[in-house]
Scaffold this active site. Structure first.
Site, PDB file in Angstrom:
ATOM      1  N   LYS A  19      -5.469   2.892  -2.600  1.00 38.08           N
ATOM      2  CA  LYS A  19      -4.689   2.242  -1.540  1.00 38.08           C
ATOM      3  C   LYS A  19      -5.544   1.984  -0.288  1.00 38.08           C
ATOM      4  CE  LYS A  19      -0.636   1.972  -3.639  1.00 38.08           C
ATOM      5  NZ  LYS A  19      -0.065   0.659  -4.015  1.00 38.08           N
ATOM      6  N   SER A  65       0.860  -1.181   0.000  1.00 37.36           N
ATOM      7  CA  SER A  65       0.000   0.000   0.000  1.00 37.36           C
ATOM      8  C   SER A  65       0.896   1.231   0.000  1.00 37.36           C
ATOM      9  CB  SER A  65      -0.928  -0.050   1.220  1.00 37.36           C
ATOM     10  OG  SER A  65      -1.747   1.087   1.276  1.00 37.36           O
ATOM     11  N   TYR A  96      -5.232   8.076  -5.917  1.00 41.29           N
ATOM     12  CA  TYR A  96      -4.210   7.153  -5.410  1.00 41.29           C
ATOM     13  C   TYR A  96      -4.563   6.682  -3.991  1.00 41.29           C
ATOM     14  CZ  TYR A  96       0.480   5.532  -4.039  1.00 41.29           C
ATOM     15  OH  TYR A  96       1.547   4.799  -3.586  1.00 41.29           O
TER      16      TYR A  96
END
Ligand SMILES: NC(=O)C1=CN([C@@H]2O[C@H](COP(=O)(O)OP(=O)(O)OC[C@H]3O[C@@H](n4cnc5c(N)ncnc54)[C@H](OP(=O)(O)O)[C@@H]3O)[C@@H](O)[C@H]2O)C=CC1
Ligand SMILES: CCCCCCCCCCCCCCCC(=O)[C@@H](N)CO
EC number: 1.1.1.102
Length: 328
Positions: A192, A174, A188
């Site tokens: 994650k 991650s 993003y």
């Protein structure tokens, strides 16, 4: 009389933390586990560059059979040569896009049953959502999140069917931006954060098969991908990310591999990352009663520290927006 009761009280003080420790030692789940690496099949996505390449090299030097998967056949070949040069080990390479389930599935079937699956591929460009196209957003979610589902789904049947080969591991790379939302990382961070839900649910589903899930949270790391990202990263993103400093690729790979071997659910890579993991631990599983103890006793104070960080970040954003407005 007074002397006796003072003595008695002094005796009582350590009883409270000690009994908490004892209770936690009894209840933490899943139970602690060790994942061996030597002589096992380690399969790494995004293994041709950066953190994935460093992990591949590390696994090879620890005596594993290593397979790496990425899109570019050229980069895969370069990675293969560099690992051969550094360790003498010949890794297997597979060219596929994680967004293509059939291609991933074919590569994984060809590689043979996996003992340690490291889902590390990822794309990132820091940019305000306003400046991202819907295609940019979809690309990030598809590679980082949907691609991770594809890889795990393709590997799982053979991992579950393995017999007498010891505990297996599924590790996901991650980011600290997968623990807290950061300016410029809307897509993003979302991709994650998604891995957290995937990992928590998956761990419950595969624990009976002796498969153990690990989530790794690196800070900024000096990889080729990061070098590219820095060319266009908003200044304020860099300011906020600097709260956690940056790390060398090899150090992140070492932390990640140690965390996988120790069977940790959550792996932080630096001190700030450790604080961040304490602050965001929520309902995630915890195998270590020591860490569980620390989580319980720091819950209040760590929230206070988190609020100070937010205070600092919002001040930085306010200052930065003002200077930007004056410029334009
Ligand atoms: N560097 C950093 O600052 C940080 C990175 N991370 C995370 O660590 C992971 C690795 O990052 P890093 O080493 O920096 O990245 P790099 O860009 O250096 O390497 C990315 C790797 O993923 C592969 N990859 C990218 N897209 C796909 C795809 N669609 N299908 C298959 N493979 C793909 C690339 O190969 P190819 O392009 O040939 O497909 C390459 O091997 C990522 O998940 C990233 O989010 C987390 C925190 C910080
Ligand atoms: C309670 C205490 C809190 C402690 C401090 C928290 C600091 C958080 C900083 C977050 C940095 C995010 C970096 C993202 C890296 C990344 O993934 C990009 N390079 C793209 O790859």
């Amino acid at each position: 009389m007074a002397a006796i009761s003072t003595f008695f009280l002094l005796f009582l003080i350590p009883i409270i933390p000690l009994s908490l420790l004892a209770i936690l030692a009894l209840i933490v789940r899943p139970r602690p586990i060790k994942i061996p690496i030597k002589s096992r099949h380690v399969f790494i996505t995004g293994g041709s560059s950066g953190i994935g390449l460093a992990l591949a090299q590390r696994a090879a030097s620890e005596g594993a059979r290593v397979s790496i998967l990425a899109r570019s056949a050229g980069k895969l070949d370069e990675a293969k040569q560099s690992i051969k040069l550094a360790t003498g080990v010949e890794v297997a390479t597979f060219s596929a896009d994680v967004r293509d389930y059939d291609a991933v599935s074919k590569a994984i079937d060809e590689s043979g049953p996996i003992d340690v699956l490291i889902v590390n591929q990822g794309v990132f460009t820091a940019k305000e959502l306003e400046k991202q196209s819907p295609e940019d957003v979809k690309f990030t979610i598809d590679v980082n999140l949907v691609g991770s589902f594809n890889v795990i789904k393709a590997a799982l049947p053979a991992m579950k069917a393995r017999r007498d080969r010891g505990p297996a591991s599924i590790a996901l790379v991650s980011s600290q931006a997968g623990q807290v939302g950061i300016y410029g990382y809307a897509a993003y961070s979302a991709s994650k954060f998604g891995l957290q839900g995937l990992a928590q649910s998956l761990q419950q589903e595969v624990i009976a098969d002796d498969i153990h899930v690990t989530l790794i949270f690196p800070p900024d790391t000096d990889t080729p991908g990061f070098e590219e990202e820095q060319k266009s990263r908003p200044e304020v993103t860099a300011i906020i990310a600097a709260s956690s400093g940056s790390m060398k690729t090899e150090d992140v790979a070492r932390k990640a591999m140690d965390g996988i071997k120790a069977g940790k659910f959550t792996v932080s890579c630096n001190f700030e990352g450790f604080l961040l993991s304490l602050a965001t631990t929520g309902m995630s599983p915890q195998r270590s009663f020591w860490l569980a103890f620390l989580e319980v006793i720091t819950a209040g104070p760590i929230r206070l520290i988190a609020l100070f960080f937010q205070w600092d970040w919002y001040n930085a954003i306010a200052k930065w927006s003002k200077t930007k407005m004056n410029k334009s």
